[in-house]
Enzyme design. Structure first.
Site, PDB file in Angstrom:
ATOM      1  NE  ARG A 175       0.235   1.125   3.410  1.00 48.52           N
ATOM      2  CZ  ARG A 175       1.175   2.003   3.559  1.00 48.52           C
ATOM      3  NH1 ARG A 175       2.451   1.624   3.539  1.00 48.52           N
ATOM      4  NH2 ARG A 175       0.936   3.281   3.760  1.00 48.52           N
ATOM      5  NE  ARG A 179      -6.029   0.932  -1.748  1.00 46.56           N
ATOM      6  CZ  ARG A 179      -5.365   1.401  -0.675  1.00 46.56           C
ATOM      7  NH1 ARG A 179      -4.111   1.053  -0.474  1.00 46.56           N
ATOM      8  NH2 ARG A 179      -5.965   2.196   0.181  1.00 46.56           N
ATOM      9  CD  GLN A 214      -2.974   2.336   6.864  1.00 48.45           C
ATOM     10  OE1 GLN A 214      -3.556   2.637   7.898  1.00 48.45           O
ATOM     11  NE2 GLN A 214      -3.595   2.280   5.696  1.00 48.45           N
ATOM     12  CG  ASP A 260      -2.854   8.120  -0.669  1.00 41.95           C
ATOM     13  OD1 ASP A 260      -2.980   8.698   0.427  1.00 41.95           O
ATOM     14  OD2 ASP A 260      -2.340   7.000  -0.795  1.00 41.95           O
ATOM     15  CG  ASN A 301      -2.264  11.425   3.439  1.00 37.38           C
ATOM     16  OD1 ASN A 301      -1.725  10.624   2.696  1.00 37.38           O
ATOM     17  ND2 ASN A 301      -1.907  11.530   4.712  1.00 37.38           N
TER      18      ASN A 301
HETATM   19  O1  MRU Z   1      -4.367   3.163   2.259  1.00 36.06           O
HETATM   20  P1  MRU Z   1      -2.889   3.349   2.158  1.00 36.06           P
HETATM   21  O2  MRU Z   1      -2.115   2.766   3.283  1.00 36.06           O
HETATM   22  O3  MRU Z   1      -2.363   2.940   0.799  1.00 36.06           O
HETATM   23  O4  MRU Z   1      -2.728   4.912   2.220  1.00 36.06           O
HETATM   24  C1  MRU Z   1      -1.478   5.533   2.220  1.00 36.06           C
HETATM   25  C2  MRU Z   1      -1.534   6.885   2.770  1.00 36.06           C
HETATM   26  O5  MRU Z   1      -2.555   7.508   2.838  1.00 36.06           O
HETATM   27  C3  MRU Z   1      -0.280   7.438   3.259  1.00 36.06           C
HETATM   28  O6  MRU Z   1      -0.530   8.370   4.261  1.00 36.06           O
HETATM   29  C4  MRU Z   1       0.606   8.107   2.300  1.00 36.06           C
HETATM   30  O7  MRU Z   1       0.788   9.405   2.602  1.00 36.06           O
HETATM   31  C5  MRU Z   1       0.375   8.145   0.896  1.00 36.06           C
HETATM   32  S1  MRU Z   1       1.644   7.218   0.157  1.00 36.06           S
HETATM   33  C6  MRU Z   1       3.167   7.986   0.462  1.00 36.06           C
END
Ligand code: MRU
Length: 372
Positions: free
Chosen positions: A54, A95, A208, A249, A259
């Protein structure tokens, strides 16, 4: 990525079998370090949708390697390019929020589209996937070097006291190929001997923060403290946060930032307490095609089971337990959008800029809107 004192990537080709790609099953951290083989493009798609991998840059890299696996599988079909194109379509739907997925697939597809007939698609896509990963490491390095300057400026005012950095979710090495985005400046500062301390948001529901960020900070020897998601505002009110740095993201060309859910509330608290709120991002996370984050960024909604249960260790056993009644209605919105007005600045591989179209174009002039 550091593990037991050695450096690793988060995705790689199996050393004795280049037709297998390997990843770390991030669902099992911090309790178990399990390497998972990806042998087909569908393995890659499941790894992305089920969150074995992820984080926006790593999602993109996994899709790229999955298309290399599709080219391998497609060798035995009547139309290899069409087989890979179908895989690209399906991977693109795994995703919705992280734009690096679309970016990486687009880049792999342009290799397919421009390949001369008779050229070996497998080796072309293998090279491209490896280049995407190599470049991602250099991008994180650039983010680290630019973000370091912000931490140095704060450290200069703190007479050796720790610089307290708050982060949300995991925008660390595990979300990229190495170094991370939000964590890169932290790792660079720590390596330079600057006294840093990270407040790690737990980041429900998938944790996470507690399961990934805390683990990788520990592996890197960076002092950190885990907090529940609702604690950040209180810490900021009491002067215990010097700077917030998160990842993203997808960021619009105007600087709105999507994010992990809960980021917006941290930005509001930071704004109310005059705490600088920075977002670290590779240029591959900028969506130049959209301008209004609230309207234009698709927000992923995930399985309610992620909220209903919590995973962890009970004695020597790893298990999930339900924390709510089975009748409780659950919503699991995975991301939110922080409007650019609450973002102090964007830390990119090209430098730091205002969260605005002018700011981003000043660092990436080739993206300036064309004048008719
Ligand atoms: O759902 P995820 O774990 O893939 O989401 C990741 C995030 O939102 C992180 O905070 C991140 O900032 C983005 S990837 C560097």
């Amino acid at each position: 990525m550091r593990k037991s004192g050695s450096n690793f990537r988060t995705i790689w080709q199996k050393p004795d079998d280049r037709e297998t790609v390997q990843i770390i099953d991030q669902r099992r951290l911090p309790h178990e370090y399990v390497v998972q083989d990806l042998r087909t493009w569908r393995d890659g798609a499941v790894a992305i949708s089920d969150m074995l991998v992820r984080g926006a840059p790593l999602i993109g890299a996994t899709a790229a390697w999955s298309l290399y696996l599709a080219a391998l599988e497609g060798r035995n079909t009547s139309d290899q390019s069409a087989f890979v194109a179908e895989a690209a379509e399906a991977l693109g739907a795994t995703r919705p929020t992280a734009v690096n997925l679309r970016w990486a697939i687009g880049r792999m597809r342009s290799v397919i589209d421009s390949a001369d007939r008779g050229l070996d698609l497998v080796s072309l896509l293998e090279t491209e996937a490896r280049d995407i990963c190599d470049e991602d490491i250099e991008i994180s390095r650039g983010i680290g070097e630019h973000g370091l300057k912000l931490i140095e400026q704060i450290a200069a005012t703190k007479q050796g006291e720790p610089v307290n950095i708050l982060t949300h979710c995991n925008a660390g090495s595990l979300a990229t190929i190495n170094y991370g985005t939000a964590t890169a400046p932290v790792y660079f500062a720590h390596a330079k001997g600057i006294n840093v301390h990270v407040w790690v948001d737990e980041t429900r529901p998938r944790n996470q923060g507690s399961q990934l960020t805390a683990w990788e900070l520990a592996e890197n020897g960076v002092p950190h403290t885990l907090i529940v998601d609702n604690a950040g505002g209180h810490l900021m009110q009491h002067g215990l946060v010097d700077i917030c740095i998160t990842g993203t993201d997808r960021t619009t060309r105007t600087g709105d930032v999507a994010n992990k859910i809960g980021t917006y509330l941290k930005a509001l608290a930071a704004h109310d307490n005059n705490v600088p709120f920075y977002v670290a991002l590779p240029s591959t996370t900028i969506d130049w095609t959209i301008s209004d984050g609230l309207r234009d960024i698709p927000i992923e909604e995930r399985d309610p089971e992620e909220v209903r249960s919590i995973y962890g260790r009970h004695g020597s056993e790893l298990c999930s337990v339900d924390t709510v009644a089975s009748t409780t209605n659950i919503s699991n919105i995975a991301f939110d959008v922080t409007p650019a007005r609450y973002v102090t600045g964007l830390i990119t591989e090209h430098g730091i800029c205002a969260a605005s179209e002018e700011g981003l174009v000043s660092l990436f002039p080739s993206q300036a809107p064309r004048k008719e």
